[in-house]
Design an enzyme around this catalytic site. Sequence first.
Site: not given
Ligand code: KIV
Length: 274
Positions: A92, A122, A124, A191
């Site tokens: 993330d 990932k 957002e 989400e």
């Molecule tokens: O940070 C996380 O765990 C997430 C998932 C819940 C998609 O973004």
Amino acid sequence: MSTTTPSRAPAKLTVQAIRQRKGAAKLVALTAYDVMFARLADAAGVDIVLVGDSLGMMVQGHANTLPVTLEDVVYHTRAVARGVAHAHLVADMPFMSYQASLEDGIRAAGRLLQQGGAESVKIEGGAEVAELVHRLTTYGIPVMAHVGMTPQSVHQYGGFKVQGREEQSHKRILDGALAVVDAGAYAVVVESVPEALGQELTQRLHVPTIGIGAGANCDGQILVMHDVLGLDPHWKPRFARQYAALGQQAQAAFAAYADDVRHGRFPSNDETFK
Ligand code: KIV
């Protein structure tokens, strides 16, 4: 230099293989924050392991994901990478690692791959991160997008609330998802949105949607590992399912250990060096 994979290297799930799963076979994704649980998820056949910034809540005890730093995600990704032989490893991009400038975002993503061992990142957001998604994918860094209720905007929403119920936010999420996919995202986490929006996104996007609180029609599902394992006996999000009650079991094990120590039952002769 040979470009063939050594024959004994485990087959890793690539972003190409993930894209091909759309409409063919559901994708299973799970978060992990350390090597032990990463190994277990990988051995269980999970397709995608995400080192989510949810580590701020699950590991660090914060109320939301905002305090998580890039250093934190690099650290946990490095640990998880040692446990994942087959699953695709995503890290993330934490709050403020990409919002201030494209350059910040590119450097942060680079660190997650170079120092963390992630295979993709990932991010957002929707249209506002499309340029960053384009730049990263151009530089060879695959991006999983994340739309709907994006937890880094918790204060903007006034809490972790379902998004996309009103026409305006439905349109913003849909347009944002189309923009990030157009920019090169290979999959999109969706989400906490109404089921109909999850289904619409799955139909409109040519890459897999991975839902969390987005209904059953997404191309895959992702859950936070702690929720799946039932590690917190007092909390379960509505959209999650607990497949174990490890919180209760762990507490009972700790209590039994404490009792044995206090009553002189641990260690036994077998557990002692002579
Ligand atoms: O940070 C996380 O765990 C997430 C998932 C819940 C998609 O973004």
